[in-house]
Scaffold this motif. Structure first.
Motif, PDB file in Angstrom:
ATOM      1  N   ARG A   1       0.734  -1.574  -0.366  1.00  0.00           N
ATOM      2  CA  ARG A   1      -0.145  -0.268  -0.124  1.00  0.00           C
ATOM      3  C   ARG A   1       0.673   1.580  -0.248  1.00  0.00           C
ATOM      4  NH1 ARG A   1      -5.357  -0.599   2.346  1.00  0.00           N
ATOM      5  NH2 ARG A   1      -6.176  -2.182   2.419  1.00  0.00           N
ATOM      6  N   ALA A   2       1.541   1.195   0.550  1.00  0.00           N
ATOM      7  CA  ALA A   2       2.815   2.025   0.913  1.00  0.00           C
ATOM      8  C   ALA A   2       3.405   2.333  -0.191  1.00  0.00           C
ATOM      9  CB  ALA A   2       4.158   2.506   2.766  1.00  0.00           C
ATOM     10  N   GLU A   3       3.861   1.397  -0.739  1.00  0.00           N
ATOM     11  CA  GLU A   3       4.462   1.710  -2.253  1.00  0.00           C
ATOM     12  C   GLU A   3       4.072   2.342  -3.264  1.00  0.00           C
ATOM     13  OE1 GLU A   3       8.482   1.571  -4.474  1.00  0.00           O
ATOM     14  OE2 GLU A   3       7.876   1.707  -2.490  1.00  0.00           O
ATOM     15  N   LEU A   4       2.411   1.817  -2.925  1.00  0.00           N
ATOM     16  CA  LEU A   4       1.606   2.393  -4.588  1.00  0.00           C
ATOM     17  C   LEU A   4       1.696   3.947  -4.511  1.00  0.00           C
ATOM     18  CD1 LEU A   4      -1.310  -0.364  -4.728  1.00  0.00           C
ATOM     19  CD2 LEU A   4       0.902  -0.012  -6.659  1.00  0.00           C
ATOM     20  N   ARG A   5       1.203   4.158  -3.119  1.00  0.00           N
ATOM     21  CA  ARG A   5       0.921   5.460  -2.656  1.00  0.00           C
ATOM     22  C   ARG A   5       2.274   6.335  -3.150  1.00  0.00           C
ATOM     23  NH1 ARG A   5      -1.516   3.778   2.734  1.00  0.00           N
ATOM     24  NH2 ARG A   5      -4.086   3.800   2.261  1.00  0.00           N
ATOM     25  N   ARG A   6       2.855   6.387  -2.482  1.00  0.00           N
ATOM     26  CA  ARG A   6       4.842   6.632  -3.155  1.00  0.00           C
ATOM     27  C   ARG A   6       5.023   6.814  -4.962  1.00  0.00           C
ATOM     28  NH1 ARG A   6       9.926   6.499  -4.725  1.00  0.00           N
ATOM     29  NH2 ARG A   6       9.598   3.572  -4.913  1.00  0.00           N
ATOM     30  N   VAL A   7       4.270   5.730  -5.342  1.00  0.00           N
ATOM     31  CA  VAL A   7       5.294   5.659  -6.875  1.00  0.00           C
ATOM     32  C   VAL A   7       4.005   6.355  -7.567  1.00  0.00           C
ATOM     33  CG1 VAL A   7       6.796   4.065  -6.478  1.00  0.00           C
ATOM     34  CG2 VAL A   7       4.877   3.458  -7.047  1.00  0.00           C
TER      35      VAL A   7
ATOM     36  N   VAL B   1      -7.143  -1.996  -4.163  1.00  0.00           N
ATOM     37  CA  VAL B   1      -6.283  -1.023  -4.764  1.00  0.00           C
ATOM     38  C   VAL B   1      -7.064  -0.166  -5.195  1.00  0.00           C
ATOM     39  CG1 VAL B   1      -5.953  -0.752  -6.636  1.00  0.00           C
ATOM     40  CG2 VAL B   1      -4.756  -2.843  -5.501  1.00  0.00           C
ATOM     41  N   ARG B   2      -8.930  -0.044  -5.737  1.00  0.00           N
ATOM     42  CA  ARG B   2      -9.645   0.375  -5.826  1.00  0.00           C
ATOM     43  C   ARG B   2     -10.325   1.120  -4.807  1.00  0.00           C
ATOM     44  NH1 ARG B   2     -14.327  -1.594  -9.200  1.00  0.00           N
ATOM     45  NH2 ARG B   2     -14.872   0.284  -9.241  1.00  0.00           N
ATOM     46  N   GLY B   3      -9.824   1.086  -3.404  1.00  0.00           N
ATOM     47  CA  GLY B   3     -10.034   2.156  -2.363  1.00  0.00           C
ATOM     48  C   GLY B   3      -9.245   2.837  -2.085  1.00  0.00           C
ATOM     49  N   LEU B   4      -7.633   2.317  -2.867  1.00  0.00           N
ATOM     50  CA  LEU B   4      -6.959   3.481  -2.484  1.00  0.00           C
ATOM     51  C   LEU B   4      -6.822   4.751  -3.540  1.00  0.00           C
ATOM     52  CD1 LEU B   4      -3.622   1.231  -2.484  1.00  0.00           C
ATOM     53  CD2 LEU B   4      -4.780   2.570  -0.362  1.00  0.00           C
TER      54      LEU B   4
END
Length: 238
Positions: A10-16, A40-43
């Motif tokens: 989760r953290a890496e998806l938000r970062r990149v 993933v959709r919730g992010l």
């Protein structure tokens, strides 16, 4: 996880990736389930799945997508039972504008045979690993005596002047996949190490390419770093 998204992911998806971007899920719902998709959709991301009933079908789905969006000039066939060959083939396929398709061991899979029949314009085929070479005798074989030898054979055939390479330990699991994905962007080979040393073939390749190599990454927790790193240093200093 099959149905969960770990905190680190989760953290890496938000970062990149900014919100609104697209995240690809590779594999059927038995591999990456609907819980992952929902997380993933919730992010705030769009989700695109590359699925299929078998590993060969998943590879065919990805190959179809690539063929629809870019010009594919080569096919790299590997056995679905030979992950090390798939790791080694991946950066080579990226460099050659190719796709990776899977055989069922030493037998051709129906999914791969179907894709090949539908794309007769792609005439260049490589079979990476002994099993894939048996499955498609018409393909150009790229084979070594073992996993490390096959990886070195791929490196010698497709990377004449690499600036970057990576080494993973045989049996490293997802570390090999991660390294292959990174090398697909930097156009360098993936080499395989034995449990306790850098194979002679890999060391010879590194020594031959020391004039162009600027970086060699050791990837994964199963590598004996002292032994492999010292072997790399000796090869680069020849």
């Amino acid at each position: 996880g099959r149905d969960t998204l770990p905190a680190a992911t989760r953290a890496e998806l938000r970062r990149v990736l900014p919100k609104g971007g697209t995240v690809d899920l590779v594999g059927s719902v038995d591999v990456t389930g609907d819980g992952v998709r929902a997380a993933v959709r919730g992010l705030g991301y769009k989700v695109r799945r590359y699925g299929g009933a078998t590993p060969a079908a998943v590879a065919r789905t990805i190959a179809r997508r690539l063929a629809a969006t870019t010009t594919v000039t080569a096919v790299f066939e590997v056995s679905q039972r030979d992950p090390a060959a798939a790791w080694a083939a991946s950066p080579a396929a990226a460099a050659a504008h190719g796709v990776i398709l899977l055989t069922d061991g030493a037998r051709q899979s129906a999914e791969t045979a179907g894709w090949l029949a539908q794309h007769p314009e792609v005439k260049t085929r490589y079979a990476v690993g002994a099993a894939a070479a048996k499955a498609d005798p018409a393909a150009t074989p790229v084979v070594g005596p073992d996993a490390a030898g096959t990886a070195t054979a791929v490196a010698r055939k497709f990377f004449a002047q690499p600036s970057r390479a990576a080494v993973v330990g045989r049996g490293s699991g997802l570390a090999g996949l991660v390294a292959a994905a990174r090398l697909g962007q930097t156009r360098g080979p993936l080499l395989v190490a034995y449990p306790a040393t850098l194979p002679a073939g890999a060391a010879s390749y590194v020594a031959d390419k020391h004039g162009s190599l600027r970086r060699v990454d050791l990837v994964g927790g199963r590598l004996p770093y002292d032994a492999v790193e010292s072997g790399l240093q000796r090869a680069l200093l020849r």
